[in-house]
Write a protein that holds these residues in place. Sequence first.
Motif, PDB file in Angstrom:
ATOM      1  N   LYS A  90      -7.644  96.411  75.899  1.00 21.89           N
ATOM      2  CA  LYS A  90      -8.811  96.472  74.614  1.00 21.89           C
ATOM      3  C   LYS A  90      -8.101  95.794  73.399  1.00 21.89           C
ATOM      4  O   LYS A  90      -9.051  95.326  72.544  1.00 21.89           O
ATOM      5  N   LEU A  91      -7.292  96.168  73.315  1.00 24.36           N
ATOM      6  CA  LEU A  91      -6.470  95.519  72.074  1.00 24.36           C
ATOM      7  C   LEU A  91      -6.706  93.853  71.774  1.00 24.36           C
ATOM      8  O   LEU A  91      -6.610  93.047  72.536  1.00 24.36           O
ATOM      9  N   ARG A  92      -7.030  93.786  70.603  1.00 24.54           N
ATOM     10  CA  ARG A  92      -7.359  92.260  70.120  1.00 24.54           C
ATOM     11  C   ARG A  92      -6.220  91.772  69.140  1.00 24.54           C
ATOM     12  O   ARG A  92      -5.805  92.350  68.425  1.00 24.54           O
ATOM     13  N   ASP A  93      -6.114  90.441  69.151  1.00 20.48           N
ATOM     14  CA  ASP A  93      -5.202  89.732  68.171  1.00 20.48           C
ATOM     15  C   ASP A  93      -5.559  90.130  66.960  1.00 20.48           C
ATOM     16  O   ASP A  93      -7.018  90.361  66.408  1.00 20.48           O
ATOM     17  N   TRP A  94      -4.781  90.305  65.918  1.00 19.41           N
ATOM     18  CA  TRP A  94      -5.045  90.695  64.499  1.00 19.41           C
ATOM     19  C   TRP A  94      -5.528  89.518  63.568  1.00 19.41           C
ATOM     20  O   TRP A  94      -4.485  88.832  63.156  1.00 19.41           O
ATOM     21  N   GLY A  95      -6.494  89.574  63.155  1.00 13.21           N
ATOM     22  CA  GLY A  95      -7.085  88.601  62.095  1.00 13.21           C
ATOM     23  C   GLY A  95      -6.629  89.018  60.852  1.00 13.21           C
ATOM     24  O   GLY A  95      -6.929  90.075  60.027  1.00 13.21           O
ATOM     25  N   ILE A  96      -5.852  88.161  60.215  1.00 16.79           N
ATOM     26  CA  ILE A  96      -5.083  88.719  58.627  1.00 16.79           C
ATOM     27  C   ILE A  96      -5.676  87.691  57.629  1.00 16.79           C
ATOM     28  O   ILE A  96      -5.102  87.982  56.767  1.00 16.79           O
ATOM     29  N   SER A  97      -6.736  87.056  57.926  1.00 14.82           N
ATOM     30  CA  SER A  97      -7.313  85.981  56.906  1.00 14.82           C
ATOM     31  C   SER A  97      -7.947  86.779  55.826  1.00 14.82           C
ATOM     32  O   SER A  97      -8.997  87.605  56.422  1.00 14.82           O
ATOM     33  N   ARG A  98      -7.890  86.705  54.848  1.00 14.72           N
ATOM     34  CA  ARG A  98      -8.867  87.308  53.605  1.00 14.72           C
ATOM     35  C   ARG A  98      -9.090  86.485  52.469  1.00 14.72           C
ATOM     36  O   ARG A  98      -8.275  85.383  52.204  1.00 14.72           O
ATOM     37  N   GLN A  99     -10.308  86.085  52.152  1.00  9.10           N
ATOM     38  CA  GLN A  99     -10.701  85.239  51.015  1.00  9.10           C
ATOM     39  C   GLN A  99     -10.747  85.840  49.802  1.00  9.10           C
ATOM     40  O   GLN A  99     -11.719  86.293  49.038  1.00  9.10           O
ATOM     41  N   ARG A 100      -9.416  86.303  49.339  1.00  8.95           N
ATOM     42  CA  ARG A 100      -9.216  87.117  48.005  1.00  8.95           C
ATOM     43  C   ARG A 100      -8.184  86.475  47.444  1.00  8.95           C
ATOM     44  O   ARG A 100      -7.427  85.923  47.848  1.00  8.95           O
ATOM     45  N   TYR A 101      -8.036  87.041  46.008  1.00  2.46           N
ATOM     46  CA  TYR A 101      -7.099  86.872  45.264  1.00  2.46           C
ATOM     47  C   TYR A 101      -5.811  87.472  45.206  1.00  2.46           C
ATOM     48  O   TYR A 101      -4.586  86.980  45.797  1.00  2.46           O
ATOM     49  N   TRP A 102      -6.069  88.871  45.084  1.00  2.00           N
ATOM     50  CA  TRP A 102      -4.875  89.816  45.038  1.00  2.00           C
ATOM     51  C   TRP A 102      -4.392  90.124  46.427  1.00  2.00           C
ATOM     52  O   TRP A 102      -4.617  91.147  46.971  1.00  2.00           O
ATOM     53  N   GLY A 103      -3.571  89.109  47.026  1.00  2.76           N
ATOM     54  CA  GLY A 103      -3.070  89.219  48.089  1.00  2.76           C
ATOM     55  C   GLY A 103      -1.799  88.276  48.371  1.00  2.76           C
ATOM     56  O   GLY A 103      -1.691  87.487  47.574  1.00  2.76           O
ATOM     57  N   ALA A 104      -1.156  88.518  49.509  1.00  2.00           N
ATOM     58  CA  ALA A 104      -0.006  87.574  49.653  1.00  2.00           C
ATOM     59  C   ALA A 104      -0.482  86.125  50.276  1.00  2.00           C
ATOM     60  O   ALA A 104      -1.154  86.003  51.457  1.00  2.00           O
ATOM     61  N   PRO A 105      -0.243  84.940  49.622  1.00  2.00           N
ATOM     62  CA  PRO A 105      -1.029  83.784  50.200  1.00  2.00           C
ATOM     63  C   PRO A 105      -0.109  83.586  51.297  1.00  2.00           C
ATOM     64  O   PRO A 105       0.723  83.607  51.792  1.00  2.00           O
ATOM     65  N   LEU A 106      -1.115  82.750  52.376  1.00  2.00           N
ATOM     66  CA  LEU A 106      -0.356  82.280  53.732  1.00  2.00           C
ATOM     67  C   LEU A 106       0.213  81.260  53.202  1.00  2.00           C
ATOM     68  O   LEU A 106      -0.280  80.329  52.714  1.00  2.00           O
ATOM     69  N   PRO A 107       1.464  81.092  53.963  1.00  5.24           N
ATOM     70  CA  PRO A 107       2.194  80.071  53.680  1.00  5.24           C
ATOM     71  C   PRO A 107       2.127  78.591  54.478  1.00  5.24           C
ATOM     72  O   PRO A 107       3.136  78.109  54.997  1.00  5.24           O
ATOM     73  N   PHE A 108       1.034  77.926  54.118  1.00  6.64           N
ATOM     74  CA  PHE A 108       0.478  76.734  54.855  1.00  6.64           C
ATOM     75  C   PHE A 108      -0.198  75.657  54.141  1.00  6.64           C
ATOM     76  O   PHE A 108      -0.696  76.177  53.206  1.00  6.64           O
ATOM     77  N   VAL A 109       0.133  74.665  54.493  1.00  5.53           N
ATOM     78  CA  VAL A 109      -0.785  73.526  54.018  1.00  5.53           C
ATOM     79  C   VAL A 109      -1.709  72.661  55.043  1.00  5.53           C
ATOM     80  O   VAL A 109      -1.269  72.625  56.119  1.00  5.53           O
ATOM     81  N   HIS A 110      -2.782  72.104  54.394  1.00  3.80           N
ATOM     82  CA  HIS A 110      -3.634  71.411  55.400  1.00  3.80           C
ATOM     83  C   HIS A 110      -3.357  70.070  55.046  1.00  3.80           C
ATOM     84  O   HIS A 110      -3.606  69.276  53.818  1.00  3.80           O
ATOM     85  N   CYS A 111      -2.685  69.034  55.804  1.00  2.66           N
ATOM     86  CA  CYS A 111      -2.618  67.619  55.842  1.00  2.66           C
ATOM     87  C   CYS A 111      -3.520  66.781  56.669  1.00  2.66           C
ATOM     88  O   CYS A 111      -3.565  67.082  57.697  1.00  2.66           O
ATOM     89  N   GLY A 112      -4.083  65.717  55.893  1.00  2.03           N
ATOM     90  CA  GLY A 112      -4.927  65.019  56.793  1.00  2.03           C
ATOM     91  C   GLY A 112      -4.347  64.218  57.996  1.00  2.03           C
ATOM     92  O   GLY A 112      -4.846  64.015  58.806  1.00  2.03           O
ATOM     93  N   SER A 113      -2.854  64.052  57.435  1.00  5.36           N
ATOM     94  CA  SER A 113      -2.162  63.342  58.718  1.00  5.36           C
ATOM     95  C   SER A 113      -1.439  64.219  59.582  1.00  5.36           C
ATOM     96  O   SER A 113      -1.320  64.082  61.007  1.00  5.36           O
ATOM     97  N   CYS A 114      -0.717  65.279  59.313  1.00  5.70           N
ATOM     98  CA  CYS A 114      -0.092  66.175  59.939  1.00  5.70           C
ATOM     99  C   CYS A 114      -0.748  67.246  60.502  1.00  5.70           C
ATOM    100  O   CYS A 114      -0.165  68.154  61.328  1.00  5.70           O
ATOM    101  N   GLY A 115      -1.969  67.716  59.963  1.00  6.29           N
ATOM    102  CA  GLY A 115      -2.629  68.805  60.294  1.00  6.29           C
ATOM    103  C   GLY A 115      -1.913  70.092  59.679  1.00  6.29           C
ATOM    104  O   GLY A 115      -1.893  70.062  58.402  1.00  6.29           O
TER     105      GLY A 115
END
Length: 818
Positions: free
Chosen positions: A421-446
């Motif tokens: 029953k366990l589901r993968d853990w969704g960790i995205s939050r659309q908030r300011y006061w939290g630790a930023p997810l360390p990724f960038v979105h690149c048009g070429s590299c994804g």
Amino acid sequence: MSSYNYKYIEKKWQNYWTKNNSFEPQDETTSKKPKKYILSMFPYPSGKIHMGHVRNYCIGDVYARYYRKQGFNVLHPIGWDSFGMPAENAAIKNKLHPKKWTYENISYMTQELTGLGLSFAVSRQFATSDELYTKHEQQFIVKMYEKGLLYRKTTSVNWCDDCQTVLANEQVEDGKCWRCDHEVLQRDMPGYYIAITKYAKRLLDDLEVLKDKWPKQVLTMQKNWIGQSTGLQFDMWFCDKSKIKLDNKFDKFSVYTTRPDTIYGISYCALACEHEVVRYLCENKLLNNKTINKIKQLQNQTQQQKDTDEKIGFDTGLFVLHPITKKNIPVWIANFVLVSYGGGAVMSVSAHDIRDHEFATKYDLPIIKVIKNNKKNEAYVGDGKLINSGIFNSLDSKEAREKIVQYFETHNIGAKKTNYKLRDWGISRQRYWGAPLPFVHCGSCGLVASKNLPVALPDDVKITGEGNPLENHETWSKTTCPKCGKKAKKETDTMDTFVQSSWYFLRYATNPNRWQNEAISKQDSDYWMNVDQYIGGIEHAILHLLYARFFTKVLHDMGYTKANEPFENLLTQGMVLKDGFKMSKSKGNVVDPGYIIDKYGADTARLFMMFAAPPTKELEWNDSAVEGSYKFIKRFYELSCCVEKIDTQKIKNINHDKLTQNEKQTRVKLYMAMKKQHEVINKTQSFNTLIASCMEAVNELKNIKNNLVLNEGFYILCDILEPIVPHLCWDISNRLFDRVNFQDKLAVNEKIFRTNTVSMAITINGKKRAVIDMSKSLSKEDILKTVKQHENIKKWLENKIVLKEIIVPNKLVNLVIK
């Protein structure tokens, strides 16, 4: 007699402990002592401590102080779980920056905890919003991404259009946003997920090593949350007409059942409203408009609403083939089917499943009985002999489950499978006061992991409550791709705050001298881990404790620690109630710890918390009991002022045989309390009984004139009570014994319990009239002689005839008179 000035005493010793770093652990690399790691769940810096904090941290402090006295190198740290929504809400309400609000609260609450006399290792204090903590955490996240333990996908989330943000299930109240009362919608959004399901089996299996160390209730809750089941997975194939209706876009869908023995009883199949087949039907208007509109409404419902709403369904007009009989089975859409479990499709056996039966009855669908039973008009969910099941007729359910799975595997139409029953853990939050997810979105590299860590939050941010503040920032998200150097955009989602609380205990277990360069020192963590005693509320039984166990296993596999489980022993303390309810501002039943400390002192608050109820039980606030705790401490202190100071060495050489009977009995009470202390800490956790034993011993001491016994009494009682009322005990011990630490262990003197006398109750016609201490060697005649000559008995025997004399050896003498 000196009066008990608790304000002076408590401030004096708090200053002493701070000045002398009294509670810092010895260096991990040089200490020769065995270790104890005592940890209470760290607090959110909400502004002020509450009584739940007081209870939690007092319990932990008792353990820490006790083990220091037992010769252990003790790590007892404190920190702050400082990211989260409340800081943003406070920023909107008070027009304060979340960072300023958070760190001001930490400063104030640190002073409050200091005022309780808690023996924390202050050098290891940190906040999870510190940039250094974020840097190391982001390194873990990148490594998890590289190992396939973190991924990004689009899924349905709770969305508030008014606040322009995703909401957790807990923030949805009756289908509306908890903050603005706006209707909550379901929206497909991309987000980051941690693949906790890859560790499901280990998380479940390793619960075995926690048996008898964690509460059974917590273990059961985790087991149920992981939800392992073994069953049969197979495909339901659409009939040819249905394939044509679906434009040949779909051939089949997969279902899973834990009851293969009911396979012949399938009367319909049900799909979740979000199932891909249902979406196709709606998008291509293969259902009528009224049905499509209703389905869209159901798609926007939260999990909570689906659980509570009545069962609603729609006939798709589609049919699938029974995997064995090849008969046509109707396909329905049902609001009770979850897209997150089993792929969003179920085989429905209406005769043998309560939910399926209710749905079938409502929509007049077939009900096919395949297990023999006498029930009518209701589902039979038990085992039994199979009927209407072809070649499997007459088999009992257990055997049939095995045979049917074998049949499916032999014919390559299905297979045995273990599901969770366990589901993968969704960790995205659309908030300011939290630790930023360390990724960038690149048009070429994804999607590309950031290299320059930490990815820190901007300070110049506007928080209005609408949308994601990082998304709305004009410049923060603009960056270049770490791979190709082209323009790119930083990820603007921040992490669920459960991430920070999933590894903080390993950070504490690293010497602060190594914090700058190491997230977790393996050498240090191998010394300190596991946490020997973890203390916190039962409300954290699933999420926090499960995530912490998961992170520990991941970090173990990455080589950061040898620990496979984080917490060796778990104590879940009960809530503090007032007038039968949990303390809350809305109920007007909050008791301010600061008020109690100011009126009675920290030691009184600590004593009440440990005495009013066992730590795992709910504690009902009682003003008179608080007053009683204060009176006991005051009496204990004032009695100590009557004791004449002597050379402490003399205490160790008391000749027990030369003492009076009262003095001997007092020493027995003292050493019984000492024995109980070890039993309570290591086994029963019934601190209330320990305190009661100490109170009994103090009552005995009041009648003692022998200064040697008095000194010993206070030496022992201060040692026992120091973990509970430390300021008081340090002050008395310093005055009487020149003692400024509690590192010397006391041993229980077993000789004291060996006595030649016994206390016997004397009753006259069944009523207790006296208690007399007598030698165990007395004959029956001498016992009766001693009783009849006792002052309290003589008066009852005057002018009376003794009819009968009953002696219960070493316990009782009863005289029957007339």
